[in-house]
Design a protein around this motif. Structure first.
Motif: not given
Length: 358
Positions: A262-269, A353-355, A151-163, A148-149
């Protein structure tokens, strides 16, 4: 107890401090209200695991054998979902008492873990670090990234690499394991960097100790032989069966990665967190609604509750949730970890991610 505006702040995306005081009433209720349902029941575990795996094998065989594209897709979806549920029992293996389900680890590895090239050693001794009070959400947590902290592009990359997981696992077991037996530096690299189901790129696995060392040897040997058999099958069956099976298992990996997102909010630094803060950074997606049973099977729709009671068997989590929700009420800290669904959670993380951050 939380302040009166806690739920409003939660829904608006406001965070909470990692060192917020523990809600002792919630922790006490979690302990006292669930003692009578804390025993794993073999009559539930075995049929569920075996039935899910067998359905997966039947569906994958049908997808290979049928000719029509729509039929292949339909059987492929069934196979991916069935194997996904069967695979998720690896999570239970890491938490149940070693004497609770005699033979279950061996049975799961023979039926699911080795054939899918994800034997239990890749989670045992790793996932428990994610539950350590002083390691959750820190750089030492193998299963935490502050998504959650990022970049926005990291979210689709995080998911799609699993393929790519099926290809990576065949390379790991079929090529790197035998190379590691000859070249110690390769073996060290594979163990540290490619022997755990982790998402933290900084995580380095320590050498195996105790009983798990012997299990690692036999599970890696089984995985290596199976990887060779899969590659060798091309010479007498052609590429189509292996490609079809790989595509189905790629979808299984994709489902798991979406759930992880979506298992966590991923907001810890990176700061060590109190138990209550860990709970609130984790996610429950309770009823109503059935979709979460598909994308978060084997009790994983109650992931925040699982962080309160890691050893609670998956089949008891729904009842545990009902008891705690009834006892603590909608204004409690417990309610703060309940969310509506995957789309809501993905939207929240994406907005975070956009904040702008200083």
């Amino acid at each position: 107890m939380p302040s009166d505006d806690f739920v409003a702040r939660r829904d608006a995306g406001a965070g909470w401090h990692a060192q917020m005081p523990d809600d002792k009433a919630m922790l006490r209720a979690a302990r006292d209200l669930t003692k009578d349902i804390a025993e794993a029941r073999p009559a539930i575990y075995w049929p569920d695991m075996i039935g899910s795996a067998l359905l997966g094998y039947v569906a994958i065989a049908a997808a290979i054998l049928v000719d029509g594209a729509l039929e292949k897709i339909a059987f492929g979806i069934v196979g991916a979902l069935a194997f996904y549920r069967a695979l998720m029992f690896i999570h239970e293996l890491t938490h149940i008492h070693k004497n609770a389900l005699p033979g279950f680890r061996l049975g799961w590895n023979l039926l699911v873990g080795i054939p899918l090239l994800v034997p239990s050693f890749m989670y045992e001794g790793v996932h428990t670090l994610h539950h350590k009070r002083t390691q959750y959400g820190t750089v030492e947590d193998p299963e935490y990234l502050p998504l959650a902290l990022m970049k926005l592009w990291s979210l689709p990359l995080f998911v799609l690499v699993s393929l790519l997981a099926p290809i990576g696992l065949i390379v790991r077991f079929g090529l790197l394991v035998p190379l590691g037996a000859i070249l110690p530096p390769v073996r060290k690299f594979v163990w540290q960097r490619a022997s755990s189901l982790s998402i933290n790129p900084e995580f380095r696995r320590r050498p195996p100790e105790g009983d798990i060392s012997k299990r690692v040897f036999w599970q890696e040997l089984g995985g290596m032989l199976w990887a060779w058999a899969l590659v060798g099958s091309v010479f007498w069956l052609g590429w189509a069966p292996l490609v079809t099976a790989g595509a189905i298992l790629s979808v299984t990996a994709l489902l798991n990665q979406l759930r992880t997102l979506v298992a966590h909010l991923w907001e810890n630094e990176g700061e060590a967190m109190t138990v209550t803060a860990q709970f609130l950074d984790s996610v429950n997606v309770p009823p109503p609604g059935y979709a979460a049973e598909i994308w978060a099977p084997v009790g994983l729709r109650y992931h925040a509750l699982h962080h309160l009671m890691p050893s609670m068997p998956y089949h008891s989590l729904p009842e545990a949730h009902r008891r705690l929700a009834r006892e603590l009420g909608v204004s409690s800290t417990y309610h703060g970890a309940n969310h509506k669904g995957m789309a809501t959670l993905v939207g929240r993380i994406a907005r975070s991610t956009m904040t702008p951050r200083g």
